[in-house]
Write a protein that holds these residues in place. Structure first.
Motif, PDB file in Angstrom:
ATOM      1  N   PRO A 301       9.002 106.366  14.306  1.00  3.96           N
ATOM      2  CA  PRO A 301       9.256 105.162  15.097  1.00  3.96           C
ATOM      3  C   PRO A 301       9.430 103.919  14.230  1.00  3.96           C
ATOM      4  CG  PRO A 301       7.559 106.474  16.150  1.00  3.96           C
ATOM      5  CD  PRO A 301       7.856 107.141  14.833  1.00  3.96           C
ATOM      6  N   ALA A 302       8.652 103.822  13.126  1.00  7.45           N
ATOM      7  CA  ALA A 302       8.776 102.654  12.246  1.00  7.45           C
ATOM      8  C   ALA A 302      10.141 102.634  11.566  1.00  7.45           C
ATOM      9  CB  ALA A 302       7.666 102.670  11.192  1.00  7.45           C
ATOM     10  N   GLU A 303      10.614 103.785  11.117  1.00 12.21           N
ATOM     11  CA  GLU A 303      11.941 103.867  10.501  1.00 12.21           C
ATOM     12  C   GLU A 303      13.034 103.507  11.498  1.00 12.21           C
ATOM     13  OE1 GLU A 303      11.316 107.412   7.164  1.00 12.21           O
ATOM     14  OE2 GLU A 303      11.748 107.940   9.254  1.00 12.21           O
ATOM     15  N   ILE A 304      12.870 103.987  12.721  1.00 15.79           N
ATOM     16  CA  ILE A 304      13.870 103.717  13.755  1.00 15.79           C
ATOM     17  C   ILE A 304      13.914 102.226  14.072  1.00 15.79           C
ATOM     18  CG2 ILE A 304      14.458 104.116  16.187  1.00 15.79           C
ATOM     19  CD1 ILE A 304      13.093 106.932  15.772  1.00 15.79           C
ATOM     20  N   GLU A 305      12.746 101.625  14.252  1.00 16.20           N
ATOM     21  CA  GLU A 305      12.704 100.204  14.601  1.00 16.20           C
ATOM     22  C   GLU A 305      13.270  99.341  13.476  1.00 16.20           C
ATOM     23  OE1 GLU A 305      12.561  97.122  16.928  1.00 16.20           O
ATOM     24  OE2 GLU A 305      11.973  99.117  17.635  1.00 16.20           O
ATOM     25  N   LEU A 306      13.016  99.717  12.244  1.00 14.75           N
ATOM     26  CA  LEU A 306      13.565  98.966  11.115  1.00 14.75           C
ATOM     27  C   LEU A 306      15.092  99.029  11.113  1.00 14.75           C
ATOM     28  CD1 LEU A 306      12.913  97.341   8.541  1.00 14.75           C
ATOM     29  CD2 LEU A 306      12.879  99.508   7.288  1.00 14.75           C
ATOM     30  N   SER A 307      15.647 100.186  11.435  1.00 17.75           N
ATOM     31  CA  SER A 307      17.105 100.329  11.443  1.00 17.75           C
ATOM     32  C   SER A 307      17.756  99.511  12.552  1.00 17.75           C
ATOM     33  CB  SER A 307      17.478 101.804  11.609  1.00 17.75           C
ATOM     34  OG  SER A 307      17.217 102.264  12.929  1.00 17.75           O
ATOM     35  N   LEU A 308      16.995  99.196  13.592  1.00 15.22           N
ATOM     36  CA  LEU A 308      17.556  98.452  14.721  1.00 15.22           C
ATOM     37  C   LEU A 308      17.723  96.962  14.413  1.00 15.22           C
ATOM     38  CD1 LEU A 308      15.601 100.087  17.707  1.00 15.22           C
ATOM     39  CD2 LEU A 308      17.844 100.698  16.791  1.00 15.22           C
ATOM     40  N   VAL A 309      17.076  96.477  13.365  1.00 15.39           N
ATOM     41  CA  VAL A 309      17.173  95.059  13.016  1.00 15.39           C
ATOM     42  C   VAL A 309      18.624  94.680  12.722  1.00 15.39           C
ATOM     43  CG1 VAL A 309      16.506  93.299  11.339  1.00 15.39           C
ATOM     44  CG2 VAL A 309      14.801  94.944  12.161  1.00 15.39           C
ATOM     45  N   LYS A 310      19.302  95.471  11.903  1.00 15.48           N
ATOM     46  CA  LYS A 310      20.691  95.188  11.551  1.00 15.48           C
ATOM     47  C   LYS A 310      21.620  95.303  12.763  1.00 15.48           C
ATOM     48  CE  LYS A 310      20.295  94.419   7.101  1.00 15.48           C
ATOM     49  NZ  LYS A 310      20.619  93.083   6.537  1.00 15.48           N
ATOM     50  N   ILE A 311      21.303  96.217  13.645  1.00 19.31           N
ATOM     51  CA  ILE A 311      22.116  96.384  14.857  1.00 19.31           C
ATOM     52  C   ILE A 311      21.995  95.146  15.733  1.00 19.31           C
ATOM     53  CG2 ILE A 311      22.478  97.807  16.917  1.00 19.31           C
ATOM     54  CD1 ILE A 311      21.184 100.114  15.255  1.00 19.31           C
ATOM     55  N   ARG A 312      20.778  94.654  15.883  1.00 22.55           N
ATOM     56  CA  ARG A 312      20.579  93.447  16.694  1.00 22.55           C
ATOM     57  C   ARG A 312      21.289  92.245  16.076  1.00 22.55           C
ATOM     58  NH1 ARG A 312      15.117  95.751  17.415  1.00 22.55           N
ATOM     59  NH2 ARG A 312      14.943  96.411  19.599  1.00 22.55           N
ATOM     60  N   GLU A 313      21.327  92.192  14.753  1.00 20.22           N
ATOM     61  CA  GLU A 313      22.037  91.094  14.089  1.00 20.22           C
ATOM     62  C   GLU A 313      23.527  91.140  14.410  1.00 20.22           C
ATOM     63  OE1 GLU A 313      21.154  91.393   9.952  1.00 20.22           O
ATOM     64  OE2 GLU A 313      19.092  90.635  10.149  1.00 20.22           O
ATOM     65  N   GLU A 314      24.116  92.332  14.354  1.00 18.96           N
ATOM     66  CA  GLU A 314      25.525  92.467  14.702  1.00 18.96           C
ATOM     67  C   GLU A 314      25.764  92.142  16.174  1.00 18.96           C
ATOM     68  OE1 GLU A 314      28.230  95.294  11.927  1.00 18.96           O
ATOM     69  OE2 GLU A 314      27.152  96.302  13.539  1.00 18.96           O
ATOM     70  N   LEU A 315      24.885  92.621  17.035  1.00 20.48           N
ATOM     71  CA  LEU A 315      25.031  92.366  18.469  1.00 20.48           C
ATOM     72  C   LEU A 315      25.054  90.870  18.775  1.00 20.48           C
ATOM     73  CD1 LEU A 315      22.647  95.030  20.073  1.00 20.48           C
ATOM     74  CD2 LEU A 315      25.101  94.836  20.477  1.00 20.48           C
TER      75      LEU A 315
END
Length: 345
Positions: A301-315
């Motif tokens: 879950p920690a790895e997944i949540e970290l990867s979502l940071v860049k996605i939210r930036e693009e969004l």
């Protein structure tokens, strides 16, 4: 029988003052099915906890996304966005305002907002919503009812529906055609309509501002792979028209909308829709990702949540002109004896 039609109504009412004198000591055994029903009611509320989220208990594990309060809030926010995209419409099938369907079914109703609005819009219709999770409100119009059901199971319908609806259910079915479209065809009255409103799991961009190798596109590609591995394909909307026609529906119509991922459009209405959808999508990223990415790719879950940071930036970047296509398809069950193209080929 209504009380007004009962010839013994007055004598029945008189029983309220009657003093029973016979022996009442013999124990009457209750029907065990009542306890079974209570057990079932308790069990569907005993939500499994994983990854800091809760998930449906009925048929646990068959649906990859959470049902907790944050997800319920997101779903409640999601409905008005889609309605706004559709120009304040709940449906596109040509339902009559003067002679509306007697029975309406909303498959995978979620928090039930669409069913409730349809109940208000058509007060003479019976509206039924089904879902794996009992997360719908208690205070609803008197003509609206919700049931815990797995709609991929065989449908046991004694009465036929006049209109059946799905919305944003991609990733819910092993096989939409077999589990939903074919069963809906059988459950509809002749002349009844099936309508599906589905957001496709792809990002579109018409001007090259979205990097096909960037975080958003990479994540969505992995989500489609994971959903396929989970046997709940995420691609649905673009297949609907073919599916409807193959099943036997006639007068099949399709409309495709572009749902902006942020406030990048110049048009004020689409700008507001993009702002709302981007926030809703960003809020849902953890729920979309955590179970699928963990089970299929073994990520924590920690790895997944970290990867979502860049996605939210693009969004959130209005310089990226991304959108998701929304497919709305509706079709009519032919009347008995009606000749169709499918019958003639």
């Amino acid at each position: 029988m209504p009380a007004g039609d009962n010839p013994n109504r007055n004598s029945l009412l008189d029983l309220k003052n009657f003093q029973f004198t016979f022996d009442c000591s013999n124990f009457i055994e209750p029907d065990a099915s009542d306890d079974d029903s209570r057990s079932l009611s308790d069990s569907v509320l005993d939500y499994p906890h994983e990854f800091g989220r809760t998930y449906h208990a009925y048929r646990a594990g068959s649906y990859a996304y959470p049902n907790d309060i944050p997800e319920q809030e997101r779903l409640a926010f999601q409905g008005p966005i889609i309605k706004k995209l559709f120009g304040d419409r709940l449906y596109f099938a040509p339902l009559s305002q003067t002679r509306p369907p007697q029975s309406i079914l909303d498959v995978a109703t979620g928090v039930g907002d669409w069913a409730i609005e349809m109940g208000d819009l058509f007060p003479s219709s019976e509206v039924i919503g089904t879902d794996l999770s009992p997360i719908q409100p208690d205070m609803v119009p008197p003509n609206v009812n919700f049931y815990v059901e797995d709609s991929s199971d065989p449908w046991e319908c004694t009465d036929k529906f006049g209109y059946i609806h799905t919305r944003l259910t991609a990733g819910s079915w092993c096989n939409f055609e077999k589990e939903i479209a074919e069963q809906a065809f059988q459950a509809l009255q002749p002349g009844g309509w099936l309508e599906s409103q589905e957001v496709e799991a792809v990002f579109g961009c018409d001007d090259g501002t979205l990097d096909p190798g960037g975080p958003m596109c990479t994540w969505l590609h992995e989500m489609r792979v994971a959903a396929e591995d989970f046997q709940r394909p995420a691609i649905l909307g673009s297949t609907l028209k073919e599916v409807f026609e193959r099943v036997g529906f006639v007068d099949v119509q399709q409309r495709i909308f572009k749902l902006p991922m942020s406030e990048w459009p110049k048009d004020e209405r689409l700008k507001e829709i993009g702002r709302m959808w981007g926030a809703n999508f960003s809020q849902g990223l953890n729920g979309f990702s955590v179970q699928l990415m963990n089970r299929v790719f073994g990520r924590t879950p920690a790895e997944i949540e970290l990867s979502l940071v860049k996605i939210r930036e693009e969004l959130a970047n209005p310089q990226i002109h991304a959108y998701m296509p929304v497919f709305v398809v509706w079709g009519r069950k032919p009347f008995a004896g009606e000749r169709t193209d499918a019958m003639m080929t």
